[in-house]
Design an enzyme around this catalytic site. Structure first.
Site, PDB file in Angstrom:
ATOM      1  N   ARG A  76       0.846  -1.190   0.000  1.00 18.04           N
ATOM      2  CA  ARG A  76       0.000   0.000   0.000  1.00 18.04           C
ATOM      3  C   ARG A  76       0.885   1.246   0.000  1.00 18.04           C
ATOM      4  NH1 ARG A  76      -2.497  -4.010   2.857  1.00 18.04           N
ATOM      5  NH2 ARG A  76      -4.777  -4.098   2.977  1.00 18.04           N
ATOM      6  N   HIS A  79      -0.294   3.324   4.699  1.00 20.52           N
ATOM      7  CA  HIS A  79      -0.824   2.256   5.569  1.00 20.52           C
ATOM      8  C   HIS A  79      -0.287   0.876   5.163  1.00 20.52           C
ATOM      9  CE1 HIS A  79      -3.904   4.827   7.571  1.00 20.52           C
ATOM     10  NE2 HIS A  79      -3.848   5.490   6.420  1.00 20.52           N
ATOM     11  N   ARG A 116      -8.524  -3.942  10.143  1.00 20.59           N
ATOM     12  CA  ARG A 116      -7.073  -3.832   9.919  1.00 20.59           C
ATOM     13  C   ARG A 116      -6.574  -2.525  10.525  1.00 20.59           C
ATOM     14  NH1 ARG A 116      -3.397  -1.731   6.113  1.00 20.59           N
ATOM     15  NH2 ARG A 116      -1.508  -2.990   5.897  1.00 20.59           N
ATOM     16  N   ASN A 152      -9.242   6.373  11.275  1.00 17.51           N
ATOM     17  CA  ASN A 152      -7.943   6.497  11.937  1.00 17.51           C
ATOM     18  C   ASN A 152      -8.137   6.542  13.447  1.00 17.51           C
ATOM     19  OD1 ASN A 152      -6.396   6.554   9.599  1.00 17.51           O
ATOM     20  ND2 ASN A 152      -6.268   8.772   9.509  1.00 17.51           N
TER      21      ASN A 152
HETATM   22 FE1  HDE Z   1      -6.534   6.703   3.080  1.00 16.75          FE
HETATM   23  N1  HDE Z   1      -5.737   5.604   1.565  1.00 16.75           N
HETATM   24  N2  HDE Z   1      -6.523   8.335   1.881  1.00 16.75           N
HETATM   25  N3  HDE Z   1      -7.176   7.904   4.625  1.00 16.75           N
HETATM   26  N4  HDE Z   1      -6.492   5.159   4.301  1.00 16.75           N
HETATM   27  C1  HDE Z   1      -5.428   4.293   1.640  1.00 16.75           C
HETATM   28  O1  HDE Z   1      -6.047   2.726   0.014  1.00 16.75           O
HETATM   29  C2  HDE Z   1      -6.352   8.312   0.545  1.00 16.75           C
HETATM   30  C3  HDE Z   1      -7.520   9.203   4.546  1.00 16.75           C
HETATM   31  C4  HDE Z   1      -6.966   5.087   5.581  1.00 16.75           C
HETATM   32  O2  HDE Z   1      -5.955  -1.149   6.116  1.00 16.75           O
HETATM   33  C5  HDE Z   1      -5.075   3.704   0.295  1.00 16.75           C
HETATM   34  O3  HDE Z   1      -6.310   0.490  -0.023  1.00 16.75           O
HETATM   35  C6  HDE Z   1      -6.600   9.610  -0.018  1.00 16.75           C
HETATM   36  C7  HDE Z   1      -8.296   9.612   5.676  1.00 16.75           C
HETATM   37  C8  HDE Z   1      -6.745   3.784   6.132  1.00 16.75           C
HETATM   38  O4  HDE Z   1      -6.090  -1.411   3.945  1.00 16.75           O
HETATM   39  C9  HDE Z   1      -5.260   4.884  -0.661  1.00 16.75           C
HETATM   40  C10 HDE Z   1      -6.913  10.415   1.039  1.00 16.75           C
HETATM   41  C11 HDE Z   1      -8.396   8.484   6.453  1.00 16.75           C
HETATM   42  C12 HDE Z   1      -6.140   3.053   5.112  1.00 16.75           C
HETATM   43  C13 HDE Z   1      -5.672   5.989   0.276  1.00 16.75           C
HETATM   44  C14 HDE Z   1      -6.881   9.607   2.229  1.00 16.75           C
HETATM   45  C15 HDE Z   1      -7.695   7.438   5.783  1.00 16.75           C
HETATM   46  C16 HDE Z   1      -6.004   3.938   3.981  1.00 16.75           C
HETATM   47  C17 HDE Z   1      -3.782   2.948   0.245  1.00 16.75           C
HETATM   48  C18 HDE Z   1      -7.235  11.905   1.015  1.00 16.75           C
HETATM   49  C19 HDE Z   1      -9.093   8.337   7.803  1.00 16.75           C
HETATM   50  C20 HDE Z   1      -5.664   1.621   5.186  1.00 16.75           C
HETATM   51  C21 HDE Z   1      -4.161   1.478   0.212  1.00 16.75           C
HETATM   52  C22 HDE Z   1      -8.372  12.214   0.223  1.00 16.75           C
HETATM   53  C23 HDE Z   1     -10.498   8.654   7.787  1.00 16.75           C
HETATM   54  C24 HDE Z   1      -6.728   0.653   4.815  1.00 16.75           C
HETATM   55  C25 HDE Z   1      -5.594   1.468   0.076  1.00 16.75           C
HETATM   56  C26 HDE Z   1      -6.218  -0.739   4.966  1.00 16.75           C
HETATM   57  C27 HDE Z   1      -5.455   3.547   2.744  1.00 16.75           C
HETATM   58  C28 HDE Z   1      -5.974   7.208  -0.182  1.00 16.75           C
HETATM   59  C29 HDE Z   1      -7.136  10.136   3.512  1.00 16.75           C
HETATM   60  C30 HDE Z   1      -7.581   6.129   6.355  1.00 16.75           C
HETATM   61  C31 HDE Z   1      -4.061   5.234  -1.520  1.00 16.75           C
HETATM   62  C32 HDE Z   1      -6.493   9.990  -1.473  1.00 16.75           C
HETATM   63  C33 HDE Z   1      -8.905  10.990   5.939  1.00 16.75           C
HETATM   64  C34 HDE Z   1      -7.112   3.302   7.528  1.00 16.75           C
HETATM   65  O5  HDE Z   1      -6.281   4.661  -1.585  1.00 16.75           O
END
Ligand code: HDE
Length: 714
Positions: A76, A79, A116, A152
């Protein structure tokens, strides 16, 4: 021989039944090729003679090596480092007035979940105790389809618009020229970005707090962050924010410990989660909702659509509606933890999105990223990602199609398949997007209502206890101390000063710098070149609430020693009576006692009984435990005194404010340590009742000791 698989209550869910169809048990089975042909040698390649070259013909070698060559998939981008577990969600009370979602209406359901946890910045193999946000992603396999709550452990995010996410992540990841530092935010590029993007300051101060270094994944909160919508069966909407509250309370380690834990056991959190579940000490969280009527959308001093703001619990209380229990470890890390794909776009009827611009961008990103990470659009057919609700549609083909769709139609409408798969009415449970009224100009820009970047970081800092505030000041000092560029540190001091003058002064002293009075304004580079920059300057902080107790870990639960690890320092001849009394008292309440001895194997107590050693002193460290106990026994204590690491073990426990207890001759080890001058400390016990020791462990730490602890070298 593999263990015989018995069906336990935690195996009883529709998801577990489904996963069993895909599990492969090799017990008693012959080794075969992928085609099922039996193999008689998997150790030698096919050669032209005993000492000859290997033949291209060797299809057994080629199949084995090709599979190996492609074992890795891209990690990833964020994360990457994560640990996961299966469990169940149960609803306490139905809330039909807010939502028609089945999971929030049927109290008899046991909805299977897969959760996760992750760090954000580090690679897949990075250590668990990095100072970082933790991901807390939950997949609910509901009867109406899969709902992913991808949150988060902090209630706010760094940025307000998805467009900035690549910039944020590029700044915190290792620098692109030398790939340094790994899993650490303490470097120039991150602070260059933060100091020019004041919207990051709220999430950033949370990262400077103890929340960023949890004691356990089981002892941290979770948040959906964005404001979502709940829709009832009349089509009425309420805004909602999701909270996970851990039953064990919110607890952290200190930064110095974190640094040492990373060396002593880089898998500290992963192991802790795994062990707790294997021991039957199932981690639990309650699900809470902050619900805001649509009519109150503009009643707050901040914008509900701004993901850098939280709603203080004093303003909107958290309504607890259910409980999640994690009760089963994955069977296979890659198949489940690595291949699970969470998508914020996975929702169910009764839930909906809002216009939070960060959420809107996420709705695109997560499906897109799975295409390269998992290789194509059929990732939802991987067993861990399959819904338990049946799925039927006309999507076809692509890499790794594992279904075999029947019939000759793959389009809608059709008559040749009787119109199937057919559409459903809303009254039959179909999803229908909330009909939000829209009347606006198309613009590339940001609402001015998003411009207050200082009020909530200041509220957070004010709400912390003295010891938490001290940790925050130390964290800023450490992080900025690792930066090389003076102008970046100076900008940061200016911004911290806007949050809290006293905090800025402490950090500046630590850095040997002055808080600048008049640097150029924190021009908001987060907006576009043609925007009115003046209009988008961050506002001075407001004080709409003096303190929010929910933000402080000093206000969490301190009533349990369940799963706490207590190191028992002992050698041959240790006092059996002392030990048994302590063991019974603590284990009754769920703590885990582990014997640490000069060597591995077994030691013999003064009653000539053998006891298994859990770890030889050479293989473990004090920072991996919550408390230390030294039973009496003259011979035992003499042996402990001969190995300096036992004294260091006690010193470290004391330095990191943990409870220390000794009985009878055990006191001699205390007298040989830095604790000797502090026997009156409220978490140091000599010949005391196990109950008093127990209460001190439940308190997690004696933070009053911090000033004394600073003087102890370890
Ligand atoms: Fe993520 N984020 N994120 N994020 N995020 C990913 O998706 C992204 C954000 C969070 O255990 C990716 O499958 C963008 C906020 C978790 O598999 C990706 C933006 C929050 C996990 C991605 C955010 C998160 C990810 C990488 C801004 C909390 C792990 C792998 C718009 C609410 C999930 C995947 C797991 C994972 C993009 C912001 C939480 C790249 C573009 C806000 C817990 O798609």
């Amino acid at each position: 021989m593999a263990k015989e698989t018995k069906k336990t209550p935690q195996d009883e869910s529709k998801k577990q039944d489904q996963l069993k169809n895909y599990q492969k048990d090799h017990t008693g089975k012959p080794l075969t090729t992928n085609q099922g042909m039996k193999v008689n040698d998997t150790n030698n390649s096919l050669k032209s003679g005993e000492r000859g070259s290997t033949l291209l013909e060797d299809f057994l070698l080629r199949e084995k090596i090709t599979s190996f060559d492609h074992e890795r998939i891209p990690e990833r981008i964020v994360h990457a480092r994560g640990s996961a577990a299966h469990g169940v969600f149960e609803l306490y009370e139905a809330i039909p007035e807010y939502t028609k979602a089945g999971i929030f209406n049927d109290t008899s359901r046991k909805t299977p979940v897969f959760v996760r946890f992750s760090t954000v910045a580090g690679s897949k193999g990075s250590p668990d105790l990095a100072r970082d946000v933790r991901g807390f992603a939950t997949k609910f396999y509901t009867e109406e389809g899969t709902w992913d709550l991808v949150g988060n452990n902090m209630p706010i995010f760094f940025i307000q618009d998805a467009m900035k996410f690549p910039d944020l992540i590029h700044s915190v990841k290792p620098e692109p020229n030398n790939e340094i530092p790994q899993a650490a935010s303490a470097h120039d590029t991150f602070y260059d970005f933060v100091s020019h993007t004041p919207e990051t300051l709220h999430n950033h101060i949370w990262v400077m707090s103890d929340r960023a270094i949890p004691r356990s994944l089981r002892m941290m909160e979770g948040f959906g962050i964005h404001t979502f919508r709940m829709i009832n069966d009349k089509g009425e909407a309420h805004f909602v924010k999701f909270h996970w509250k851990p039953i064990l309370g919110v607890h952290s380690v200190t930064w110095e410990e974190a640094v040492k834990i990373n060396g002593a056991d880089a898998d500290f959190h992963r192991r802790d989660l795994w062990d707790a579940i294997e021991d039957g000490q199932f981690p639990e969280w309650e699900l809470g909702l902050q619900i805001v009527p649509e009519a109150d959308e503009h009643k707050f001093d901040f914008d509900l659509l701004d993901p850098t703001k939280l709603i203080p619990e004093e303003m909107v209380p958290v309504k607890i509606v259910g409980k999640m229990t994690l009760n089963k470890n994955p069977e296979n890390f890659f198949a489940e933890t690595e291949q699970v794909a969470f998508l914020p776009g996975h929702i169910v009827p009764g839930l909906d999105f809002t216009n939070d611009p960060l959420l809107q961008g996420r709705l695109f990103s997560y499906r897109d990223t799975q295409l390269s990470r998992l290789g194509g659009p059929n990732f939802d057919q991987i067993p861990i990602n399959r819904p338990v609700a049946e799925s039927h549609n006309n999507q076809r083909d692509g890499h790794m199609q594992t279904n075999v769709p029947k019939g000759n139609t793959a389009y809608f409408p059709n008559s040749m398949s009787g119109g199937c798969p057919h559409l459903s009415k809303m009254s039959e449970g179909a999803f229908h997007s909330y009909e939000e009224r829209i009347d606006a100009k198309k613009i590339r820009g940001r609402s001015e209502s998003f411009n207050d970047h200082f009020s909530q970081p200041a509220l957070f800092y004010r709400s912390l206890s003295e010891w938490e505030q001290a940790h925050v000041a130390d964290a800023y000092t450490f992080e900025l101390g690792k930066c090389n560029q003076a102008h970046i540190k100076s900008r940061m001091l200016y911004l911290i000063n806007e949050i809290d003058g006293d905090l800025a002064k402490k950090v500046a002293d630590g850095l040997g710098m002055e808080v600048p009075k008049n640097i150029d304004q924190p021009v908001n580079q987060a907006i576009g070149a043609d925007a009115d920059v003046e209009k988008h300057q961050p506002r001075k902080k407001k004080n709409y609430l003096d303190k929010s107790t929910a933000l402080s870990q000093a206000e969490t639960k301190f009533d349990s020693i369940s799963t706490r690890k207590v190191a028992v320092l002992a050698a041959d001849g240790f006092d059996h009576n002392n030990y048994e009394k302590m063991r019974k008292a603590l284990e009754k309440k769920g703590a885990k006692l582990m014997i640490i001895a000069p060597h591995g194997g077994e030691i013999t107590c003064n009653e000539n009984k053998k006891h298994a050693v859990d770890a030889a002193i050479a293989t473990t460290e004090s920072v991996l435990f919550d408390a230390v106990y030294i039973p009496g026994g003259e011979k035992s204590v003499k042996a402990l005194l001969k190995v300096a690491k036992f004294t260091k073990f006690v010193n470290e426990a004391f330095k990191y404010c943990k409870a220390v207890a000794a009985d009878n001759e055990g006191e001699e080890l205390i007298d040989n340590s830095a604790v000797a001058d502090h026997k009156s400390d409220k978490a140091v016990f000599v010949n005391a009742k196990p109950d008093d020791f127990k209460k001190a462990i439940a308190q997690h730490r004696n933070w009053e000791r911090m000033k004394v602890a600073e003087t102890i070298a370890v």
